[in-house]
Design a protein around this motif. Structure first.
Motif, PDB file in Angstrom:
ATOM      1  N   LEU A  31      11.079   3.863  -1.349  1.00 36.08           N
ATOM      2  CA  LEU A  31      11.030   2.411  -1.532  1.00 36.08           C
ATOM      3  C   LEU A  31      12.011   1.696  -0.619  1.00 36.08           C
ATOM      4  CD1 LEU A  31      10.722   1.997  -5.416  1.00 36.08           C
ATOM      5  CD2 LEU A  31       9.121   1.126  -3.713  1.00 36.08           C
ATOM      6  N   ILE A  32      13.230   2.185  -0.570  1.00 34.48           N
ATOM      7  CA  ILE A  32      14.251   1.557   0.268  1.00 34.48           C
ATOM      8  C   ILE A  32      13.857   1.625   1.738  1.00 34.48           C
ATOM      9  CG2 ILE A  32      16.638   1.756   1.069  1.00 34.48           C
ATOM     10  CD1 ILE A  32      17.357   2.688  -1.781  1.00 34.48           C
ATOM     11  N   LEU A  45      12.963  -1.794   4.074  1.00 34.44           N
ATOM     12  CA  LEU A  45      13.715  -2.116   5.287  1.00 34.44           C
ATOM     13  C   LEU A  45      12.810  -2.086   6.517  1.00 34.44           C
ATOM     14  CD1 LEU A  45      17.015  -0.100   4.626  1.00 34.44           C
ATOM     15  CD2 LEU A  45      16.635  -2.571   4.396  1.00 34.44           C
ATOM     16  N   GLY A  46      11.847  -1.165   6.523  1.00 39.59           N
ATOM     17  CA  GLY A  46      10.919  -1.099   7.642  1.00 39.59           C
ATOM     18  C   GLY A  46      10.082  -2.350   7.770  1.00 39.59           C
ATOM     19  N   ILE A  97       0.835  -1.198   0.000  1.00 42.99           N
ATOM     20  CA  ILE A  97       0.000   0.000   0.000  1.00 42.99           C
ATOM     21  C   ILE A  97       0.872   1.251   0.000  1.00 42.99           C
ATOM     22  CG2 ILE A  97      -1.570   1.414   1.384  1.00 42.99           C
ATOM     23  CD1 ILE A  97      -3.006  -0.966   2.256  1.00 42.99           C
ATOM     24  N   GLY A  98       1.848   1.264   0.890  1.00 40.90           N
ATOM     25  CA  GLY A  98       2.685   2.443   1.018  1.00 40.90           C
ATOM     26  C   GLY A  98       3.563   2.709  -0.185  1.00 40.90           C
ATOM     27  N   ASN A  99       3.966   1.646  -0.889  1.00 40.60           N
ATOM     28  CA  ASN A  99       4.940   1.821  -1.959  1.00 40.60           C
ATOM     29  C   ASN A  99       4.329   2.064  -3.329  1.00 40.60           C
ATOM     30  OD1 ASN A  99       7.525   1.839  -0.849  1.00 40.60           O
ATOM     31  ND2 ASN A  99       7.467  -0.362  -0.508  1.00 40.60           N
ATOM     32  N   ALA A 155      12.437   8.354   7.505  1.00 38.49           N
ATOM     33  CA  ALA A 155      11.029   8.601   7.850  1.00 38.49           C
ATOM     34  C   ALA A 155      10.122   7.507   7.297  1.00 38.49           C
ATOM     35  CB  ALA A 155      10.598   9.973   7.320  1.00 38.49           C
ATOM     36  N   SER A 156      10.381   7.060   6.064  1.00 35.30           N
ATOM     37  CA  SER A 156       9.538   6.008   5.477  1.00 35.30           C
ATOM     38  C   SER A 156       9.755   4.672   6.161  1.00 35.30           C
ATOM     39  CB  SER A 156       9.797   5.897   3.975  1.00 35.30           C
ATOM     40  OG  SER A 156      11.133   5.534   3.710  1.00 35.30           O
TER      41      SER A 156
END
Length: 497
Positions: A329-330, A334-335, A187-189, A402-403
């Motif tokens: 994206l990176i 990683l998150g 969703i986020g990407n 932040a992401s």
């Protein structure tokens, strides 16, 4: 609001399992499966792992493509404005409209999915998104473009709202952290990925091909889910026997139509069910926190990078999309590597210590601290490095940090709320979606003027402080969430899901 106060839902499920069954099914760690699957072969909980992850992949990709469809044209605002003889700010309004309807549209899809199943809604919404993207590509006036974007937003809202419910349909409690994290990652990407091809496409073949691309991708996705996405909605009737599964083999769940929730019909009040979930503190506090951080740690960058990087570093549309997309994206990838497994590990440890008495969904909230720290840190790095004209790598690092934190927060809040209110997961997800999209729509109107007036170092410091303030209610949930949930009880709708 409720039928009667009840105990924690996951605790109740475990206690019921041990009290009523001598053939309790266990996971690989020797703990009771929650919820306990039936003996039926068409029970999604009994599906093999490879099939579950194929379903998860399809649902996640649909959610990604929806966000991709919303933002693919963003790097081409200048070209779009020139063709229709409008300002660049006005050119951005068609994205704002699509994002807003991407939130509100889910209120229509969820009642349909709860009655007729998730599969028909996925098929219809994917087809609708593809066709309206094609209409946007062929629009001959700005008014026609905005009209098609309205319908496009309604279309791509379905998988975003329904995906979390599908995850809960097919995964056990101890598996949901990783699965929900994967879904949240996609969703986020979607919006992070779209500027990368969008910028280069706009430069080479024109802005219309940003929409042609999304139409082609949704057409391909429609063909895939038509033959490979089974219905996941299932009703756990305690009177069901294994013989019933012979009449409902898995292949029947690939039917185009015919699924119907027993004893349920469409009603106008189903539309506001997501807002009913806002009366529960565990839901509204998490949804508010996630929406605010999604705005400042994701959408805010999309709004400001074009203005700052083009001025400071002389970037064109292609390089703008690449720097923005890769950084986010990176960070989110990683998150996700950190969030999902950590949440599931916390849940396993808690269940091993006390598998029947003390396990509560609030255990998952302990994994949110990393995100709560990293998001403000990333915002500060971005704002300060832009102000002091640092090398381009510096603000990109700030965006990535932040992401990273935002992905942790998304995984934790989605999974926590689905654990608290499993039958109402789709309504909870819809509320998250509505609040995220509507809050994000406001940023385009004030973020760049605010940064230009006070300086980006101060505007992003203000955003970081806001993120910290909205985290305080989550700390309260860690301590008092269980008590409040037990006092309020559970919603009275969707109890058969």
């Amino acid at each position: 609001m409720t039928d009667s106060p009840t105990k924690d839902p996951e605790k109740a499920e475990v206690v019921q399992v041990e009290a009523t069954s001598t053939n309790v099914k266990l996971d690989s760690h020797g703990l009771p499966l929650v919820p306990q699957p039936t003996e039926r072969t068409d029970d999604p909980l009994n599906w093999p792992h490879w099939l579950k992850y194929i379903v998860l992949a399809q649902v996640s990709v649909m959610a990604l493509l929806g966000q991709f469809s919303s933002a693919a044209v963003n790097p081409a605002f200048v070209d779009l404005a020139k063709e229709f003889r409008i300002t660049t700010v006005q050119a951005s309004y068609q994205t704002t409209v699509a994002s807003a309807l991407g939130g509100v549209g889910s209120l229509m899809w969820i009642p349909l999915a709860n009655v007729y199943g998730r599969r028909p809604v996925y098929l219809l919404s994917t087809l609708m998104t593809g066709l309206t993207a094609l209409g946007s590509a062929r629009a001959q006036s700005y008014g026609a473009l905005v009209a098609t974007r309205v319908l496009n937003g309604i279309g791509f809202s379905a998988p975003v709202a329904l995906g979390a419910g599908t995850v809960v349909d097919i995964f056990f409690l101890h598996e949901r952290g990783r699965a929900m994290g994967i879904f949240a990652l996609f969703i986020g990407n979607g919006a992070h990925l779209s500027p990368i091809p969008g910028g280069f496409i706009a430069e080479t073949v024109g802005w219309r091909w940003c929409f042609y691309l999304t139409a082609i991708l949704h057409g391909v996705m429609f063909c895939i889910i038509l033959v490979a996405l089974p219905e996941t909605l299932f009703f756990r009737d305690s009177k069901a026997t294994s013989h019933e599964s012979l009449r409902h083999p898995i292949r029947s769940r690939l039917a185009l139509w015919g699924f119907r929730t027993p004893g349920k019909s469409l009603h106008w009040r189903d539309i506001y069910r997501p807002f009913h979930m806002a009366t529960y503190p565990s839901v509204i506090l998490c949804a508010t926190y996630y929406s605010v951080l999604c705005g400042y740690a994701s959408i805010e960058f999309s709004v400001t990078v074009a203005a700052t990087f083009s001025q400071l570093y002389g970037f064109n549309a292609g390089r703008l999309g690449l720097s923005l997309g890769l950084s986010l994206l990176i960070g989110t990838a990683l998150g996700e590597l950190a969030s999902g497994p950590i949440m599931d590990a916390m849940m396993r440890r808690a269940r091993k210590r006390s598998p029947t008495d003390d396990i509560v969904p609030e255990v998952r909230l302990n994994a949110i601290w990393t995100g709560a720290i990293l998001v403000p840190a990333g915002l500060l790095i971005y704002g300060l490095t832009v102000h002091f004209r640092a090398p381009v790598a510096a603000p990109c690092v700030g965006m990535a940090i932040a992401s990273f934190g935002l992905q942790v927060i998304a995984s934790v809040t989605y999974t926590y709320c689905s654990d608290c209110y499993k039958p109402q997961t789709s309504e909870v997800s819809s509320l998250f979606n509505v609040m995220r999209q509507l809050f994000g729509c406001t940023l385009a109107f004030y973020s760049v003027p605010f940064g230009n007036k006070v300086g980006y170092q101060w505007s992003f410091t203000c955003f970081a402080v806001i993120c910290i303030v909205f985290f305080l209610p989550i700390v309260w949930l860690m301590r008092r969430g269980q008590t409040v949930r037990e006092r309020l009880g559970k919603p009275s709708f969707n109890t058969s899901l």
